[in-house]
Every structure is written in C-alpha cells, then in structure tokens.
Scaffold this motif. Structure first.
Motif, PDB file in Angstrom:
ATOM      1  N   GLY B 220       0.811  -1.216   0.000  1.00 50.70           N
ATOM      2  CA  GLY B 220       0.000   0.000   0.000  1.00 50.70           C
ATOM      3  C   GLY B 220       0.839   1.257   0.000  1.00 50.70           C
ATOM      4  O   GLY B 220       2.062   1.214   0.120  1.00 50.70           O
ATOM      5  N   PRO B 221       0.177   2.415  -0.171  1.00 46.19           N
ATOM      6  CA  PRO B 221       0.874   3.694  -0.047  1.00 46.19           C
ATOM      7  C   PRO B 221       1.348   3.907   1.387  1.00 46.19           C
ATOM      8  O   PRO B 221       0.747   3.368   2.315  1.00 46.19           O
ATOM      9  CB  PRO B 221      -0.190   4.718  -0.440  1.00 46.19           C
ATOM     10  CG  PRO B 221      -1.484   4.017  -0.270  1.00 46.19           C
ATOM     11  CD  PRO B 221      -1.242   2.556  -0.426  1.00 46.19           C
ATOM     12  N   THR B 222       2.390   4.711   1.552  1.00 44.62           N
ATOM     13  CA  THR B 222       2.900   4.941   2.910  1.00 44.62           C
ATOM     14  C   THR B 222       2.928   6.433   3.219  1.00 44.62           C
ATOM     15  O   THR B 222       3.053   7.267   2.323  1.00 44.62           O
ATOM     16  CB  THR B 222       4.336   4.399   3.081  1.00 44.62           C
ATOM     17  OG1 THR B 222       5.155   5.035   2.105  1.00 44.62           O
ATOM     18  CG2 THR B 222       4.387   2.912   2.917  1.00 44.62           C
ATOM     19  N   LEU B 223       2.793   6.698   4.500  1.00 44.62           N
ATOM     20  CA  LEU B 223       2.856   8.070   5.012  1.00 44.62           C
ATOM     21  C   LEU B 223       3.787   8.010   6.199  1.00 44.62           C
ATOM     22  O   LEU B 223       3.589   7.175   7.089  1.00 44.62           O
ATOM     23  CB  LEU B 223       1.452   8.512   5.438  1.00 44.62           C
ATOM     24  CG  LEU B 223       1.320   9.876   6.091  1.00 44.62           C
ATOM     25  CD1 LEU B 223       1.670  10.971   5.109  1.00 44.62           C
ATOM     26  CD2 LEU B 223      -0.098  10.077   6.609  1.00 44.62           C
ATOM     27  N   ASP B 240       3.158  15.509   2.612  1.00 44.80           N
ATOM     28  CA  ASP B 240       2.041  16.172   3.303  1.00 44.80           C
ATOM     29  C   ASP B 240       0.795  16.244   2.420  1.00 44.80           C
ATOM     30  O   ASP B 240      -0.276  16.583   2.915  1.00 44.80           O
ATOM     31  CB  ASP B 240       2.439  17.549   3.856  1.00 44.80           C
ATOM     32  CG  ASP B 240       2.961  18.474   2.794  1.00 44.80           C
ATOM     33  OD1 ASP B 240       2.979  18.055   1.618  1.00 44.80           O
ATOM     34  OD2 ASP B 240       3.334  19.609   3.136  1.00 44.80           O
ATOM     35  N   THR B 241       0.910  15.975   1.150  1.00 47.82           N
ATOM     36  CA  THR B 241      -0.298  15.755   0.352  1.00 47.82           C
ATOM     37  C   THR B 241      -0.161  14.369  -0.253  1.00 47.82           C
ATOM     38  O   THR B 241       0.782  14.076  -0.982  1.00 47.82           O
ATOM     39  CB  THR B 241      -0.462  16.805  -0.758  1.00 47.82           C
ATOM     40  OG1 THR B 241       0.747  16.853  -1.495  1.00 47.82           O
ATOM     41  CG2 THR B 241      -0.763  18.159  -0.186  1.00 47.82           C
ATOM     42  N   LEU B 242      -1.116  13.516   0.065  1.00 45.22           N
ATOM     43  CA  LEU B 242      -1.026  12.109  -0.313  1.00 45.22           C
ATOM     44  C   LEU B 242      -2.257  11.788  -1.155  1.00 45.22           C
ATOM     45  O   LEU B 242      -3.374  12.149  -0.786  1.00 45.22           O
ATOM     46  CB  LEU B 242      -1.002  11.257   0.960  1.00 45.22           C
ATOM     47  CG  LEU B 242      -0.916   9.751   0.799  1.00 45.22           C
ATOM     48  CD1 LEU B 242       0.397   9.359   0.132  1.00 45.22           C
ATOM     49  CD2 LEU B 242      -1.028   9.085   2.168  1.00 45.22           C
ATOM     50  N   THR B 243      -2.045  11.157  -2.299  1.00 46.16           N
ATOM     51  CA  THR B 243      -3.177  10.779  -3.148  1.00 46.16           C
ATOM     52  C   THR B 243      -3.230   9.254  -3.219  1.00 46.16           C
ATOM     53  O   THR B 243      -2.227   8.607  -3.520  1.00 46.16           O
ATOM     54  CB  THR B 243      -2.996  11.361  -4.556  1.00 46.16           C
ATOM     55  OG1 THR B 243      -2.756  12.763  -4.426  1.00 46.16           O
ATOM     56  CG2 THR B 243      -4.239  11.141  -5.377  1.00 46.16           C
ATOM     57  N   VAL B 244      -4.390   8.708  -2.896  1.00 37.57           N
ATOM     58  CA  VAL B 244      -4.532   7.243  -2.916  1.00 37.57           C
ATOM     59  C   VAL B 244      -5.820   6.883  -3.638  1.00 37.57           C
ATOM     60  O   VAL B 244      -6.688   7.729  -3.859  1.00 37.57           O
ATOM     61  CB  VAL B 244      -4.567   6.663  -1.492  1.00 37.57           C
ATOM     62  CG1 VAL B 244      -3.290   6.950  -0.764  1.00 37.57           C
ATOM     63  CG2 VAL B 244      -5.770   7.206  -0.730  1.00 37.57           C
ATOM     64  N   LYS B 245      -5.920   5.618  -4.019  1.00 38.34           N
ATOM     65  CA  LYS B 245      -7.174   5.135  -4.596  1.00 38.34           C
ATOM     66  C   LYS B 245      -8.042   4.634  -3.458  1.00 38.34           C
ATOM     67  O   LYS B 245      -7.549   4.107  -2.466  1.00 38.34           O
ATOM     68  CB  LYS B 245      -6.895   3.984  -5.569  1.00 38.34           C
ATOM     69  CG  LYS B 245      -6.223   4.423  -6.853  1.00 38.34           C
ATOM     70  CD  LYS B 245      -6.448   3.361  -7.905  1.00 38.34           C
ATOM     71  CE  LYS B 245      -5.559   3.566  -9.113  1.00 38.34           C
ATOM     72  NZ  LYS B 245      -4.126   3.341  -8.812  1.00 38.34           N
ATOM     73  N   LYS B 246      -9.333   4.783  -3.654  1.00 37.44           N
ATOM     74  CA  LYS B 246     -10.258   4.319  -2.628  1.00 37.44           C
ATOM     75  C   LYS B 246     -10.063   2.817  -2.429  1.00 37.44           C
ATOM     76  O   LYS B 246     -10.006   2.049  -3.399  1.00 37.44           O
ATOM     77  CB  LYS B 246     -11.703   4.612  -3.069  1.00 37.44           C
ATOM     78  CG  LYS B 246     -12.750   4.342  -2.007  1.00 37.44           C
ATOM     79  CD  LYS B 246     -14.110   4.856  -2.475  1.00 37.44           C
ATOM     80  CE  LYS B 246     -15.249   4.355  -1.623  1.00 37.44           C
ATOM     81  NZ  LYS B 246     -15.329   5.018  -0.336  1.00 37.44           N
ATOM     82  N   ASP B 248      -7.346   1.579  -0.867  1.00 38.04           N
ATOM     83  CA  ASP B 248      -5.961   1.350  -0.464  1.00 38.04           C
ATOM     84  C   ASP B 248      -5.844   1.380   1.054  1.00 38.04           C
ATOM     85  O   ASP B 248      -6.591   2.076   1.735  1.00 38.04           O
ATOM     86  CB  ASP B 248      -5.066   2.468  -1.029  1.00 38.04           C
ATOM     87  CG  ASP B 248      -4.755   2.235  -2.495  1.00 38.04           C
ATOM     88  OD1 ASP B 248      -5.150   1.168  -2.995  1.00 38.04           O
ATOM     89  OD2 ASP B 248      -4.149   3.124  -3.110  1.00 38.04           O
ATOM     90  N   VAL B 249      -4.876   0.633   1.554  1.00 31.37           N
ATOM     91  CA  VAL B 249      -4.578   0.704   2.986  1.00 31.37           C
ATOM     92  C   VAL B 249      -3.270   1.474   3.146  1.00 31.37           C
ATOM     93  O   VAL B 249      -2.230   1.064   2.635  1.00 31.37           O
ATOM     94  CB  VAL B 249      -4.458  -0.707   3.585  1.00 31.37           C
ATOM     95  CG1 VAL B 249      -4.048  -0.600   5.048  1.00 31.37           C
ATOM     96  CG2 VAL B 249      -5.784  -1.437   3.463  1.00 31.37           C
ATOM     97  N   ILE B 250      -3.353   2.614   3.808  1.00 27.80           N
ATOM     98  CA  ILE B 250      -2.164   3.462   3.981  1.00 27.80           C
ATOM     99  C   ILE B 250      -1.434   3.007   5.237  1.00 27.80           C
ATOM    100  O   ILE B 250      -2.052   2.818   6.286  1.00 27.80           O
ATOM    101  CB  ILE B 250      -2.557   4.938   4.129  1.00 27.80           C
ATOM    102  CG1 ILE B 250      -3.452   5.372   2.974  1.00 27.80           C
ATOM    103  CG2 ILE B 250      -1.325   5.818   4.231  1.00 27.80           C
ATOM    104  CD1 ILE B 250      -4.158   6.674   3.221  1.00 27.80           C
ATOM    105  N   THR B 251      -0.137   2.840   5.135  1.00 26.46           N
ATOM    106  CA  THR B 251       0.659   2.510   6.320  1.00 26.46           C
ATOM    107  C   THR B 251       1.319   3.787   6.826  1.00 26.46           C
ATOM    108  O   THR B 251       2.018   4.463   6.076  1.00 26.46           O
ATOM    109  CB  THR B 251       1.731   1.476   5.971  1.00 26.46           C
ATOM    110  OG1 THR B 251       1.084   0.344   5.404  1.00 26.46           O
ATOM    111  CG2 THR B 251       2.482   1.060   7.209  1.00 26.46           C
ATOM    112  N   ASP B 291      -7.463   2.454   6.583  1.00 28.78           N
ATOM    113  CA  ASP B 291      -8.168   1.783   5.492  1.00 28.78           C
ATOM    114  C   ASP B 291      -9.081   2.795   4.824  1.00 28.78           C
ATOM    115  O   ASP B 291      -9.964   3.370   5.464  1.00 28.78           O
ATOM    116  CB  ASP B 291      -8.979   0.614   6.054  1.00 28.78           C
ATOM    117  CG  ASP B 291      -9.595  -0.205   4.935  1.00 28.78           C
ATOM    118  OD1 ASP B 291      -9.502   0.229   3.770  1.00 28.78           O
ATOM    119  OD2 ASP B 291     -10.159  -1.272   5.237  1.00 28.78           O
ATOM    120  N   THR B 292      -8.843   3.054   3.545  1.00 31.61           N
ATOM    121  CA  THR B 292      -9.625   4.095   2.870  1.00 31.61           C
ATOM    122  C   THR B 292     -10.902   3.550   2.252  1.00 31.61           C
ATOM    123  O   THR B 292     -11.611   4.275   1.558  1.00 31.61           O
ATOM    124  CB  THR B 292      -8.780   4.768   1.772  1.00 31.61           C
ATOM    125  OG1 THR B 292      -8.289   3.754   0.912  1.00 31.61           O
ATOM    126  CG2 THR B 292      -7.637   5.537   2.385  1.00 31.61           C
TER     127      THR B 292
END
Lengths: 510, 317
Positions: B220-223, B240-246, B248-251, B291-292
């Motif tokens: 998944g995308p990470t922050l 500080d600006t993160l774009t993900v697909k609905k 996705d689970v961001i870590t 979890d998005t």
C-alpha cells in the motif's frame, strides 16, 4: 495642594522634578495607568470564560499571554508602584524632612518603571507570572519571555532602590523631636515593607539572571536535561514572592490605619499592637514560602514546617483586623468613600485570611491547589483587600493633591458596585475550584454548573470593570471641574479631627 | 495598654483555632503520606499534552487509566518535558509531574465510576485539553475489598490483563505488554470515538497500533512522520499531500521521538474531526494503518491531535 490644577505648572517641570511629591504623583499616575490596562485584560479573560469552548482567543497560548500580562501588570506595576507613590508623597511629610533622603535616586527608581512597562507589554509573554521552568526556559516563545525577564529585573532594581531610600529617610532623616514610637503607622508599614523588599527581592533578581542564562542555553540551573532542578527555581521564586504578599498588603494596612481612626473620629485602639503586628509579620512572613509548593513532591517534614510557618503568620494579620474593628467600635463613623473602601477591605481581608487557613491545611491544599479556589483566594487579597484600600486612599488623597473634591455620589456607587462585584466573582471562584476547575485554562468542560458559575463570575468581573470606569471618569472630571475642597477639613468631619498631619503648612517645592 | 484584655482574649482564640487546624492537618496528612506496602504501583507520565500510564504488569494506557475498586494504588508521577500536575479532583488527588523527579502519591478508590483526570499546571499550547479518564472498576475478584480508611489487605496480582479496546473489541498485542489506546480530547467526544473504534475492531479493520502486517505495508501507499515533527515549523508529514485510490490501505510510520496521530479534519476543533479516519496515538517507531475503503472520495485535511500544528491533506480518488 501640590498638583495645583488651579495653578498648573508646565508638564516638564513635574516630569523632570526630583521633589518627592512630584515623584509620588508620577508613581501614582503610572500605577493607575497599569491598573486600568491590567483590568482591561481581566475583562477579556472573563469574556472568554463566559462560555466553554474557545471564543475570542485563538487558543490556550494567547489566553496565557493575557493572564500572564494581567497578573504581572497588576502585581508589579499597580500594587508596588502605588505603594511607593503614596510613600513618596507622605513619608517625608510624616517624618518631617524636606524630601526623601536621596531625591535623585528616587527619580531614577521611578524612571525604571516605564521601560519595564514597555518590556512587559511589548513582549506579552505567556510564561505565567511565576515563569516556572522548564517551560519558561525550554518552550516559552521568545523574545516575549526574555523581555518579561529583563522587565522584571529592572522592576526589582527599582523596588530595591526605592526601599533603601525609604529606610534611610525614615531611620536617619526623621526629625529628632519625633521618636520612632510616635511615628504614624503608615510610616511603620512603609519601613517594614522596605526592609522586607531589601531582604526578599535580591533572591528573585538572582533567579531571574539564572533563568535568563538557562534560556540562552549557557547554564542549566533549572534545566533537568543539564542536571538542574526546576524545584530550585520554585524555592527561590517563592522565597521572594511569599514575603511579597506582605509587601503588597502592609502599605494597604498602613493606609487603613490612617483612614479608619480619622473617619471614626476616635483615636486608634492600640498603636502599640499595630506596630508589634507589623514587625512580627515582616519577620514571620519569611518562614512560610513553600506552602505554595506542597504538591511538587515535598517530604512530610517540609510540609509540616511550612504549614506551621504559615499558620504562625495569621495572628498578626488578625491583630490588625481587631485593631480596626476596636477603633471603629463606638466611634462617630462618617462613611465617606475612603472609609467605605477601608471597611470593605477589612471584611474581604478577613474572608481571604479564612480561605488562606484552608489552603495551608495540608490535606485540603491538595484539593484547592492550582484550582479556581486559589484564584478566588488571592484575588480576594490583591483586589478585595489591597486594591480596595488603595482606591479608598486615592479618594482620601484626592482633595490634598488636587485641591478639589471628587463627586461623592459617584464614589459611593463605585464602592457598592465594586464590593458586590468582588464578593460575587471571587466568592464563586472558590466554589468553582471545589468543583475541580483548574486555573489557567482557556476552555472548560461544558458541565451546566461550571457554565452557570462562570457566567455569574463574569458578571461580577464586569461590574468591577464598569465601576472602575466610573472611577476614572470621576477622577478626571473632578480634578478638572470639581468644587474646591476646604483644605482644613475636606471631608466635613468637624473640628478636632486632624488629618493629613501638617501637610498644608509645608513648603510645596524646593 | 489598659484596654488590652479583649485583644489578648481574641489573639488566644485565633491561636487556638490555628493550633487545632494544624494538628488535625498533621494527623490526616500523616495517614495520607505513606503508601501501604502491598500497594500496586502505577507509573504516570505527563508529557505535552497527554497522560500515559504503565501498570506493574506492563500494561500501558494512554489518556485512560483503569483501576480496581478497593485496592491501594501507589502512583509514581514523572514528566518527560515541562512541569505538569496530575490531578483527580473527585478524590482530592494532586501531585506535580516534575522532570527529573519521581513524585509518589497513593489512594484507594472506594467508588466505581468514571472520573476526570486533568493537568493543573500550565504546560503550553494545549494545556486545557490535557485531560484523561479514570475508570474505577468494581472489584469482583476479591470479596474482601476494602474501602479507604481501613487497613488494606489485598495482595498484588489480581488483574490478568485481558486487554479490551475502548469499544469492546480485541486489540492486538505488542511485545510483552499490551496497550489500550484512546484518543486524547474532550470527555464528551469520546463516546462517539469509542463506538467507532469498537466497530473497526470487530469488522477486522482494526486501526490501532500493533496490527501492521508486513504484506500490507509493502503493497500500500505509505505516510511517514519524520523525526522532529513535534516542533512547530518542521515538516510534519512526508508526503504532506497524499493521493490514494479508494480501498488502499495506507501505512503510517512514526519516525519521530514523540507520539503522533493521523486524524481527519483541519484541526481538533472540527465538527467531524476523527469521524472518517483516525489512527489514534502512534507511539515512536510504531506503525498504524488507515483503510480508505470507508472514506469517501475527495480531499480530506488531516492533523495530529497531539500537535495540532501538524497538518496534511489526503486525496481519495
């Protein structure tokens, strides 16, 4: 007689004068400016606390700036300079000397106050008036905190210079025909205060330097990361500022000793017990400082010692109250404004003292400490007792300074509004404290009891504010257009009453 | 001096009252001063701007303290930064948390319920929100529960440390201790958050720390929260600006030395702050997941509830 609004002198002649009455007047005007400025901040604080949540401030830090500057202004720029001002005005007259012992030093001491005002107000620090490290050395934003430190440093220097001047004037310049035990009690109070300042203030002055070098990062006296101890600062701070409480209150008591016998048209009940109580408190006052610190983790022995020290300071304050009441007993009392304010101050002094006994009882202290109870308690002292007595004394000196009479009806309205306001706001703050509301918070939990009590408190606070606006109007208008006062007997107390000593006979300038 | 008798009587009366007050205080404080030897120790850590608690068995809690009725507890109070003051007004408990010192205090909680813990010493920007909750649970394990005042007889070790999330769902374990994680903030807001946390836990999407599985982290995308983020002005989130697909689970990984959160809303005061997503407290060097799948498409500002000046934006496509 001295301001002579009827015969005005050019303003620069007053400003550059070293004559004690001119310096006294400058002190009084500067301190009253601080009173209105600091009081204005209190109005904003009460507006914020009217409702839970954050309304008019942007957050806790801004709110902290307001209550820090409010406290610093009113304690150090109103109470101390006002007492110095009245002392300057009256002490040379009372000890029958032509001026203060060192007139130029006197002017220097006064002229340190405007820069201090500039530093405190220009910086608008958020350290709280006690600036506890490590917050004040590690986290407090500069340059505000640095300006606060330098400002207070200057003010401490000014107080010590003034105190040395008073001590020397009273002890060395006193007229040889005037024995110490015939000197007025206001002069005794000023002497006791000055000696306490000389002993107490240098400790804080030293700790301010340490605080500043800690902020610069070159030392670590109070910084635990460099092996320092934040509690050491608290001890140094309160070693100065618990005696400071008596430094604030003794001039007020001295003023009440002037006003109460005069307006009761009866001699003082016991001059001797007044002197003894003043001397005793100025010694015992140094043995109680750590009762502000019961909750920092002190041992049982330390707590016991400082509880006993604090309780030991109570009887001498109680002696003053007894002396006031016994003087009034059976007197033909005239309730002019100075007397009204003094009587109000006695009542509130008694209530504040009773609350203080609760604070020092060790188990109860853990309930009241750092809650609104403490806010209510010390405001009963500084506002209810000291500021009321000072305000009464402003009315008392008004005919002497301006040669005119204030508006007596407005003065009575002022008293009623102030007294009721003080009783409401600071009484209710005691109860708020028992409900667990902490001090120094911009926001509180939206519990109905807290909201209602805070709103009542705000109305009380605004009543005080409104009454002082009235006071300002009365002072300015009467100084310009008031009806001329009878210099022999401005309060119409009848013959045989001696007040102002022989002020009228004095040479006004030299 | 002839009329001094009433004054002496008066001073005598005042002194007598003061001696009585002093003696009573000494007596009571003497009992309050020394913790019974069988007390359970709880370590209380004050830090800008939350409380954390560590029980003797290693259980850690943040902004929530669970204790049992009738057991003497001894609190060791410390601070990580500036002076705080740990106060439970309902039990008249108050002790400063001073950096470089360990202050102790003890109490037997005699009435089950939920109580307020507050900070009473000014400690900076969020001092007013530095509140926590104390839960006194009825002591069902031991019939000989004592109330305060009588001699405590209970030995240690009654708790078996089953760890329950605020809403009732199970939370995974991290290392030896277990951690209950609660969002800091207003007492009044917490019920809503509690139920949300519970729902997450039961639906298998637990967002609390300790659940990070390595496969999810890799895909998944990470922050990340870079070191130094807790100082205002430093970079707060990377990116500080993160774009993900609905879906996705961001870590989220916390590389700083202070605890942080990723909570939706521009600031803690927002009406829907924490409603869409909220990692709760992420301790230093720990990770958490967002979890998005349940987050609507669009731009969502987020912040850290501990340090509200840390902000970022999440765009869900």
């Amino acid at each position: 007689m001295v301001l002579e609004l009827k015969k005005p002198r050019p303003i620069w002649e007053i400003i550059f004068s070293t004559h004690h009455t001119d310096i006294g007047l400058l002190y009084i005007i500067a301190s009253m400016t601080a009173l209105f400025a600091g009081g204005g901040l209190a109005m904003a604080i009460r507006a914020e606390l009217f409702l839970p949540g954050i309304q008019i401030f942007s957050g806790q830090a801004d709110f902290a700036r307001f209550f820090t500057v409010h406290g610093t202004t009113l304690l150090f720029l109103w109470l101390i300079p006002f007492a110095s001002g009245v002392g300057n005005y009256l002490i040379p007259i009372m000890v029958r000397y032509k001026d203060m012992a060192w007139p130029k030093l006197n002017a220097v001491a006064f002229w340190m106050i405007p820069p201090c005002m500039f530093l405190v107000w220009g910086g608008f620090s958020d350290t709280t008036w006690n600036a506890y490290p490590p917050y004040s050395i590690l986290k407090a934003p500069g340059p505000a905190a640095d300006m606060w430190i330098v400002g207070l440093k200057l003010l401490g220097l000014s107080s010590v210079l003034g105190a040395i001047n008073f001590t020397v004037t009273i002890l060395k310049m006193k007229h040889p025909d005037l024995p110490l035990m015939k000197m007025s009690l206001f002069a005794w109070a000023t002497l006791a205060t000055s000696l306490m300042i000389i002993v107490a203030i240098p400790t804080f002055a030293a700790s301010l330097v340490m605080l500043y070098t800690d902020r610069l990062g070159v030392t670590g006296f109070f910084n635990p990361e460099m092996g320092g101890d934040p509690i050491a600062y608290q001890h140094l701070f309160w070693f100065t500022f618990h005696p400071e409480v008596y430094i604030f209150v003794l001039p007020a008591i001295g003023m009440m000793y002037e006003v109460i016998p005069t307006f009761s048209r009866k001699p003082l009940f016991s001059y001797y017990s007044g002197v003894v109580a003043l001397i005793v408190i100025s010694i015992i006052g140094f043995g109680s400082w750590a009762h502000h610190m019961f909750a920092v983790g002190m041992s049982f022995t330390e707590k016991t010692v400082f509880m006993v020290g604090t309780l030991a300071a109570v009887p001498s304050s109680a002696m003053h109250v007894f002396n006031f009441l016994a003087t009034m007993w059976g007197g033909r009392i005239k309730f002019a404004a100075p007397m009204l304010f003094s009587v109000g101050a006695i009542l509130l002094f008694f209530s504040a003292g009773a609350g203080g006994v609760v604070n020092t009882a060790m188990p109860l202290d853990f309930l009241t400490h750092d809650s609104y109870w403490v806010v209510g308690h010390f405001h009963l002292f500084v506002m209810g007792t000291i500021s009321l007595a000072f305000t009464g004394f402003i009315y008392y000196l008004f005919p002497l300074i301006t040669g005119r009479m204030y508006d007596t009806k407005l003065a009575k309205i002022h008293f009623v509004m102030t007294f009721v306001g003080i009783a409401v706001i600071f009484g209710i703050q005691h109860i708020l404290g028992l409900y667990g509301l902490p001090r120094r918070v911009v926001d509180y939990l939206p519990i109905p009891e807290l909201i209602i009590m805070n709103q009542i408190a705000s109305f009380g606070g605004w009543a005080i504010g409104a009454s002082y606006a009235l006071f300002l109007y009365n002072m300015i208008k009467s100084a310009m257009f008031g009806k001329p006062a009878n210099p022999k007997d401005p309060f119409e107390l009848g013959t045989g009453v001696e007040y102002y000593y022989d002020y009228a006979r004095r040479e006004p300038h030299h | 001096m002839g009329h001094s008798t009433p004054e002496w009587v008066y001073i005598g009366a005042v002194t007598a009252i003061l001696i009585w007050v002093g003696a009573e205080s000494w007596n009571i404080e003497h009992t309050l001063e020394y913790a019974p030897p069988n007390s359970e120790t709880v370590r209380v850590v004050g830090q800008q701007w939350f409380w954390s608690f560590e029980h003797a068995d290693g259980t850690q809690e943040i902004n929530e303290l669970h204790v049992k009725e009738g057991i003497p507890y001894r609190f060791e109070i410390v601070s990580n930064d500036v002076v705080h003051s740990f106060s439970v007004p309902d039990f008249a408990m108050l002790m400063d948390a001073v950096p470089g010192r360990v202050n102790t205090m003890w109490n037997v909680f005699d009435e089950p319920g939920e109580y307020l813990i507050e900070c009473r010493e000014y400690c900076g920007m969020l001092h007013q929100d530095m509140r926590a909750r104390l839960f006194v649970e009825p002591n069902t394990d031991n019939a000989t529960a004592v109330t305060s005042g009588s001699e405590p007889t209970i030995s240690q070790g009654t708790g078996t440390a089953t760890v329950i999330a605020p809403g009732g769902g199970e939370v995974g374990t991290t290392g030896s201790g277990t951690m209950r994680v609660v969002e800091p903030g207003n007492m009044t807001q917490t019920t809503a958050n509690d139920s949300a946390a519970g729902n997450n836990a039961t639906s298998g999407n637990g967002t609390s720390s300790g659940n990070a599985s390595s496969t999810a982290a890799a895909s998944g995308p990470t922050l990340s929260i870079p070191a130094g983020a807790s100082t205002a002005g430093n970079p707060a989130y990377a990116p500080d600006t993160l774009t993900v697909k609905k879906g996705d689970v961001i870590t989220v990984s916390n590389d700083d030395t202070a605890p942080h959160t990723v909570t939706n809303g521009a600031s803690p005061g927002d009406a829907d702050a924490g409603k869409l997503f909220d990692t709760s407290i992420i301790m230093p060097a720990a990770t958490a997941q967002i979890d998005t799948a349940t987050v609507d498409a669009g731009e969502h500002p987020f912040h850290c509830t501990v340090h509200p000046f840390m902000t970022g934006t999440l765009t869900v496509q």
